[in-house]
Design a protein around this motif. Structure first.
Motif, PDB file in Angstrom:
ATOM      1  N   ALA A   5    -137.632 -40.014  18.974  1.00 29.66           N
ATOM      2  CA  ALA A   5    -138.867 -39.047  18.900  1.00 29.66           C
ATOM      3  C   ALA A   5    -138.261 -38.251  17.382  1.00 29.66           C
ATOM      4  O   ALA A   5    -138.910 -37.973  16.567  1.00 29.66           O
ATOM      5  N   SER A   6    -136.689 -38.019  17.510  1.00 32.97           N
ATOM      6  CA  SER A   6    -136.394 -37.524  16.285  1.00 32.97           C
ATOM      7  C   SER A   6    -136.410 -38.356  14.942  1.00 32.97           C
ATOM      8  O   SER A   6    -136.687 -37.891  13.926  1.00 32.97           O
ATOM      9  N   ILE A   7    -136.380 -39.895  15.120  1.00 32.36           N
ATOM     10  CA  ILE A   7    -136.505 -40.517  14.305  1.00 32.36           C
ATOM     11  C   ILE A   7    -137.905 -40.346  13.506  1.00 32.36           C
ATOM     12  O   ILE A   7    -138.223 -40.591  12.208  1.00 32.36           O
ATOM     13  N   GLU A   8    -138.878 -40.605  14.537  1.00 37.89           N
ATOM     14  CA  GLU A   8    -140.439 -40.744  14.223  1.00 37.89           C
ATOM     15  C   GLU A   8    -140.618 -39.241  13.444  1.00 37.89           C
ATOM     16  O   GLU A   8    -141.565 -39.070  12.280  1.00 37.89           O
ATOM     17  N   SER A   9    -140.100 -37.958  13.733  1.00 36.52           N
ATOM     18  CA  SER A   9    -140.373 -36.924  13.069  1.00 36.52           C
ATOM     19  C   SER A   9    -139.738 -36.703  11.701  1.00 36.52           C
ATOM     20  O   SER A   9    -140.310 -36.466  10.964  1.00 36.52           O
ATOM     21  N   LEU A  10    -138.624 -37.346  11.498  1.00 38.95           N
ATOM     22  CA  LEU A  10    -138.173 -37.599  10.331  1.00 38.95           C
ATOM     23  C   LEU A  10    -139.036 -38.406   9.254  1.00 38.95           C
ATOM     24  O   LEU A  10    -139.408 -38.130   8.110  1.00 38.95           O
ATOM     25  N   LYS A  11    -139.456 -39.634   9.837  1.00 35.26           N
ATOM     26  CA  LYS A  11    -140.422 -40.455   9.176  1.00 35.26           C
ATOM     27  C   LYS A  11    -141.840 -39.468   8.733  1.00 35.26           C
ATOM     28  O   LYS A  11    -142.220 -39.939   7.582  1.00 35.26           O
ATOM     29  N   ASN A  12    -142.110 -38.731   9.671  1.00 31.85           N
ATOM     30  CA  ASN A  12    -143.364 -38.090   9.367  1.00 31.85           C
ATOM     31  C   ASN A  12    -143.182 -36.724   8.373  1.00 31.85           C
ATOM     32  O   ASN A  12    -143.993 -36.619   7.751  1.00 31.85           O
ATOM     33  N   SER A  13    -141.883 -36.422   8.229  1.00 29.59           N
ATOM     34  CA  SER A  13    -141.484 -35.274   7.319  1.00 29.59           C
ATOM     35  C   SER A  13    -141.130 -35.667   6.028  1.00 29.59           C
ATOM     36  O   SER A  13    -140.949 -34.895   4.946  1.00 29.59           O
ATOM     37  N   ILE A  14    -140.968 -37.020   5.497  1.00 26.93           N
ATOM     38  CA  ILE A  14    -140.420 -37.506   4.342  1.00 26.93           C
ATOM     39  C   ILE A  14    -141.300 -38.173   3.512  1.00 26.93           C
ATOM     40  O   ILE A  14    -142.396 -38.675   4.154  1.00 26.93           O
ATOM     41  N   ASP A  15    -141.486 -38.227   2.348  1.00 26.01           N
ATOM     42  CA  ASP A  15    -142.355 -38.845   1.519  1.00 26.01           C
ATOM     43  C   ASP A  15    -141.575 -40.022   0.542  1.00 26.01           C
ATOM     44  O   ASP A  15    -140.604 -39.535  -0.165  1.00 26.01           O
ATOM     45  N   ILE A  16    -142.085 -41.317   0.593  1.00 29.42           N
ATOM     46  CA  ILE A  16    -141.243 -42.306  -0.030  1.00 29.42           C
ATOM     47  C   ILE A  16    -141.282 -41.831  -1.495  1.00 29.42           C
ATOM     48  O   ILE A  16    -140.387 -42.304  -2.188  1.00 29.42           O
ATOM     49  N   VAL A  17    -142.023 -41.156  -2.095  1.00 29.48           N
ATOM     50  CA  VAL A  17    -141.931 -40.926  -3.543  1.00 29.48           C
ATOM     51  C   VAL A  17    -140.568 -39.951  -3.926  1.00 29.48           C
ATOM     52  O   VAL A  17    -139.823 -40.335  -4.642  1.00 29.48           O
ATOM     53  N   ASP A  18    -140.242 -39.103  -2.867  1.00 31.71           N
ATOM     54  CA  ASP A  18    -139.270 -38.290  -3.280  1.00 31.71           C
ATOM     55  C   ASP A  18    -137.935 -38.958  -2.527  1.00 31.71           C
ATOM     56  O   ASP A  18    -136.990 -38.562  -3.128  1.00 31.71           O
ATOM     57  N   VAL A  19    -138.081 -39.710  -1.550  1.00 34.80           N
ATOM     58  CA  VAL A  19    -136.949 -40.617  -1.323  1.00 34.80           C
ATOM     59  C   VAL A  19    -136.336 -41.759  -2.629  1.00 34.80           C
ATOM     60  O   VAL A  19    -135.285 -41.549  -2.989  1.00 34.80           O
ATOM     61  N   ILE A  20    -137.510 -42.608  -2.868  1.00 41.26           N
ATOM     62  CA  ILE A  20    -136.967 -43.335  -3.829  1.00 41.26           C
ATOM     63  C   ILE A  20    -136.555 -42.767  -5.355  1.00 41.26           C
ATOM     64  O   ILE A  20    -135.818 -42.734  -6.163  1.00 41.26           O
ATOM     65  N   GLY A  21    -137.570 -41.526  -5.531  1.00 38.15           N
ATOM     66  CA  GLY A  21    -137.181 -40.577  -6.775  1.00 38.15           C
ATOM     67  C   GLY A  21    -135.955 -39.863  -6.822  1.00 38.15           C
ATOM     68  O   GLY A  21    -135.602 -39.623  -7.955  1.00 38.15           O
ATOM     69  N   ASN A  22    -135.381 -40.059  -5.757  1.00 39.04           N
ATOM     70  CA  ASN A  22    -133.772 -39.618  -5.796  1.00 39.04           C
ATOM     71  C   ASN A  22    -132.669 -40.514  -6.170  1.00 39.04           C
ATOM     72  O   ASN A  22    -131.559 -40.258  -6.524  1.00 39.04           O
ATOM     73  N   TYR A  23    -133.155 -41.776  -6.275  1.00 36.38           N
ATOM     74  CA  TYR A  23    -132.427 -42.904  -6.766  1.00 36.38           C
ATOM     75  C   TYR A  23    -132.777 -43.650  -8.037  1.00 36.38           C
ATOM     76  O   TYR A  23    -131.903 -43.716  -8.798  1.00 36.38           O
ATOM     77  N   ILE A  24    -134.014 -43.729  -8.239  1.00 36.09           N
ATOM     78  CA  ILE A  24    -134.493 -44.316  -9.575  1.00 36.09           C
ATOM     79  C   ILE A  24    -135.535 -43.331 -10.306  1.00 36.09           C
ATOM     80  O   ILE A  24    -136.156 -42.645  -9.635  1.00 36.09           O
ATOM     81  N   GLU A  25    -135.768 -43.682 -11.473  1.00 36.15           N
ATOM     82  CA  GLU A  25    -136.966 -42.862 -12.111  1.00 36.15           C
ATOM     83  C   GLU A  25    -138.337 -43.337 -11.916  1.00 36.15           C
ATOM     84  O   GLU A  25    -138.448 -44.658 -12.070  1.00 36.15           O
ATOM     85  N   LEU A  26    -139.136 -42.633 -11.399  1.00 37.13           N
ATOM     86  CA  LEU A  26    -140.348 -43.039 -11.187  1.00 37.13           C
ATOM     87  C   LEU A  26    -141.565 -42.473 -12.170  1.00 37.13           C
ATOM     88  O   LEU A  26    -141.261 -41.297 -12.284  1.00 37.13           O
ATOM     89  N   LYS A  27    -142.224 -43.486 -12.523  1.00 32.79           N
ATOM     90  CA  LYS A  27    -143.452 -42.847 -13.404  1.00 32.79           C
ATOM     91  C   LYS A  27    -144.669 -43.134 -12.939  1.00 32.79           C
ATOM     92  O   LYS A  27    -145.227 -44.439 -12.266  1.00 32.79           O
ATOM     93  N   LYS A  28    -145.619 -41.993 -12.815  1.00 37.47           N
ATOM     94  CA  LYS A  28    -146.921 -42.055 -12.374  1.00 37.47           C
ATOM     95  C   LYS A  28    -147.799 -43.437 -13.163  1.00 37.47           C
ATOM     96  O   LYS A  28    -147.619 -43.380 -14.341  1.00 37.47           O
ATOM     97  N   ALA A  29    -148.414 -44.128 -12.186  1.00 32.83           N
ATOM     98  CA  ALA A  29    -149.272 -45.070 -12.748  1.00 32.83           C
ATOM     99  C   ALA A  29    -150.524 -45.379 -11.792  1.00 32.83           C
ATOM    100  O   ALA A  29    -150.468 -45.976 -10.915  1.00 32.83           O
ATOM    101  N   GLY A  30    -151.406 -44.587 -12.465  1.00 33.50           N
ATOM    102  CA  GLY A  30    -152.528 -44.343 -11.657  1.00 33.50           C
ATOM    103  C   GLY A  30    -152.369 -43.531 -10.199  1.00 33.50           C
ATOM    104  O   GLY A  30    -151.844 -42.768  -9.930  1.00 33.50           O
ATOM    105  N   ALA A  31    -152.694 -44.284  -9.014  1.00 33.43           N
ATOM    106  CA  ALA A  31    -152.406 -43.810  -7.717  1.00 33.43           C
ATOM    107  C   ALA A  31    -151.148 -44.113  -7.241  1.00 33.43           C
ATOM    108  O   ALA A  31    -150.608 -43.308  -6.547  1.00 33.43           O
ATOM    109  N   ASN A  32    -150.442 -44.823  -7.889  1.00 33.00           N
ATOM    110  CA  ASN A  32    -148.824 -45.197  -7.416  1.00 33.00           C
ATOM    111  C   ASN A  32    -148.043 -44.851  -8.616  1.00 33.00           C
ATOM    112  O   ASN A  32    -148.114 -44.058  -9.545  1.00 33.00           O
ATOM    113  N   TYR A  33    -146.828 -45.189  -8.340  1.00 38.72           N
ATOM    114  CA  TYR A  33    -145.718 -44.988  -9.124  1.00 38.72           C
ATOM    115  C   TYR A  33    -145.015 -46.281  -9.603  1.00 38.72           C
ATOM    116  O   TYR A  33    -145.165 -47.110  -8.651  1.00 38.72           O
ATOM    117  N   LYS A  34    -144.481 -46.263 -10.855  1.00 36.16           N
ATOM    118  CA  LYS A  34    -143.827 -47.626 -11.314  1.00 36.16           C
ATOM    119  C   LYS A  34    -142.494 -47.304 -11.762  1.00 36.16           C
ATOM    120  O   LYS A  34    -142.144 -46.213 -12.074  1.00 36.16           O
TER     121      LYS A  34
END
Length: 553
Positions: A5-34
């Protein structure tokens, strides 16, 4: 074990853009990032992150998954380790069914040691005097959690007294282990500056000697929690101001950051004993601020500013450079009550690209034709790394400063090559749109199957089969889901497209039947009449005609 249940709460509380954005530089491309894919070398971004679907996919190497999968693959961690890493990054408290973890223990050690360091400062007059002499107020000491670490023996006694496990203290970078297995303190007799992750979780320390140790500053070592190349000191305190003011000041040290904030410049941060690198770009990009480099005006400061300016401008950042005169740093000027002068310097910062052009040319003797040619080559190489429009805007400035014709820079814009990986024929895009619609709207699958056979999809038949029978995590399906060039259709749009698709299919089928010498004359005549007088007219009226596979066998 970590509670599910704790894992599910973590999944629901994080955003993939924030996660990956901590490792590589993301640039907005429409509704997505590249971004350029971190899993294989590439120059053209083919790595797509979808915030709506919380997945990533690389169109180059096929890597894909969710936030947890990304951390597992990039950091080479097991599933539980990746969960704990994410929890640490976002200051999330996991629950365990039994036992605990290295991450939670290391974090507990860091928090306990920080509290102790702060208490020690109140008892050390030498450290207090140093901070007072540098102009640091009591409010700033409290705001930034400045402390003091005494002797190594006292550090070890504190760990024993509080029953903090030494292996986990070593994991946290507080102590280290010698060749004979003995433990010793890493920081000794130093003023301490706690270092936090962007989300506010303590991850390490910086220490400033007050005993004239040859190493003036020492940072925590690389640990599972601490990576100095991805962190900026003071970012946790400054981030709200950075987002609201759309400005970020990068300076060179802990005291510069503290004094900047003390004087009201609340967007200041600093690198941790390292130059600004591409690993910092994802953090700098957040909130899309204008980046001001505030460095000392000595040779080392100019060199660092030039290197950082080239990197930032090539990455598309807007910003400027301030070089503090007469060997003074920002902390010195602010301590002397010259905050207004600092504010003026920041307002009049030299824009990044002109700074690079100017400082590059200054390093050459333009009276020497060969040196002039070398300067031209270096400036041209820099401009080539910029976007065509930005490059075009700065060629006249570069030509003027070099004293040459702008024509020598060659064509100012280059025709862009078609992106073969994303260029699709109209029919191909249509078929992929059908598949994406089936993925996004499963209730329409039967409507498609009533009128279409998988074989009609030609080379896309395996994809069609994967949509019907494969797991959703299939990399081929994830590729479709994150590709913005492939649209999801409404029910009405799907019906119209199916009619057009079927008309094109029957046109091709008609030509095939006419050319096929093996079909008996009577059957050929029937099929031609069926297509021309029945199927195609009905399709033109907008009526979907069920495909009869046996008829055309």
């Amino acid at each position: 074990m970590i509670d599910n249940a704790s894992i599910e709460s973590l999944k629901n509380s994080i955003d993939i853009v924030d996660v990956i954005g901590n490792y590589i530089e993301l640039k907005k491309a429409g509704a997505n990032y590249k971004a350029n894919c971190p899993f294989h070398g590439e120059k053209t971004p083919s790595f797509v992150v979808s915030p709506s679907k919380q997945i990533y996919h690389c169109f180059g190497c096929g890597a894909g998954g969710d936030s947890i999968k990304f951390v597992m693959e990039l950091e080479k961690l097991s599933y539980p380790e990746a969960i704990e890493k994410l929890a640490s990054m976002f200051n999330f408290s996991l629950r365990y069914t039994q036992g605990s973890s290295d991450y939670s223990d290391a974090k507990r050690v860091l928090e306990a040691v920080q509290t102790w360091y702060v208490k020690n400062l109140d008892q050390n007059h030498t450290a207090q005097k140093y901070l007072a002499d540098r102009g640091i107020s009591a409010a700033s000491i409290e705001k930034f959690g400045i402390g003091y670490v005494p002797s190594g023996m006292q550090v070890m006694q504190f760990l024993d007294r509080t029953m903090l496990p030494k292996p986990q203290a070593a994991e946290a970078g507080i102590i280290a282990q010698g060749e004979r297995g003995e433990y010793y303190a890493r920081l000794v007799e130093r003023i301490t500056f706690p270092i936090y992750s962007p989300s506010g979780s303590i991850v390490g320390f910086g220490g400033r000697t007050i005993t004239n140790h040859p190493a003036k500053y020492i940072n925590s070592p690389q640990t599972k929690l601490f990576n100095k190349s991805r962190l900026l000191y003071g970012y946790d305190v400054a981030k709200e101001s950075i987002y609201s003011k759309k400005q970020l000041i990068v300076c060179e040290g802990y005291l510069d950051v503290i004094m900047f904030h003390q004087a009201g410049f609340s967007t200041a941060v600093a690198t941790l004993g390292t130059a600004l690198t591409t690993e910092h770009l994802p953090l700098l990009r957040k909130g899309e601020p204008k980046v001001i480099l505030a460095y000392d005006g000595d040779n080392a400061g100019i060199a660092a500013a030039l290197k950082a300016s080239i990197m930032l401008s090539s990455a598309g950042f807007d910003g400027g450079v301030v070089l503090f005169p007469d060997g003074q740093d920002p902390a010195d000027l602010i301590a002397k009550g010259q905050s207004d002068a600092v504010a003026k310097l920041l307002r009049e910062s030299k824009p990044l690209i002109p700074f690079v052009i100017e400082k590059t040319i200054e390093s050459y003797d333009l009276s020497d034709p060969r040196a002039k040619e070398a300067a031209f080559g270096q400036v041209k190489q820099f401009l080539e790394g910029l976007s065509p429009i930005i490059k075009d805007a700065y060629i006249p400035l570069a030509a003027t400063q070099l004293g040459i014709s702008a024509a020598l820079f060659g064509k100012q814009t280059q025709p862009s090559r078609a992106k073969e990986s994303f260029s699709q024929q109209k029919d191909d895009i249509g078929q992929l749109s059908i598949l994406k619609t089936m993925l996004e709207k499963p209730d329409l699958i039967d409507s498609v199957l009533d009128v279409i056979d998988m074989e009609m999809f030609g080379s896309y038949e395996p994809l069609f089969n994967a949509v019907l029978n494969g797991p959703r995590e299939d990399s081929r399906l994830m590729r479709i889901l994150v590709d913005e060039t492939i649209q999801v259709m409404s029910e009405e749009e799907l019906e119209r497209f199916l009619c057009n698709f079927l008309m094109r299919h029957y046109d091709k089928e008609l030509k095939r039947i006419v050319a096929d010498q093996h079909i008996p004359f009577a059957k050929k005549s029937f099929l031609i009449r069926k297509i021309k007088t029945d199927i195609i007219p009905r399709l033109k009226r907008g009526e979907l005609v069920a495909y009869d596979k046996d008829l055309f066998a």
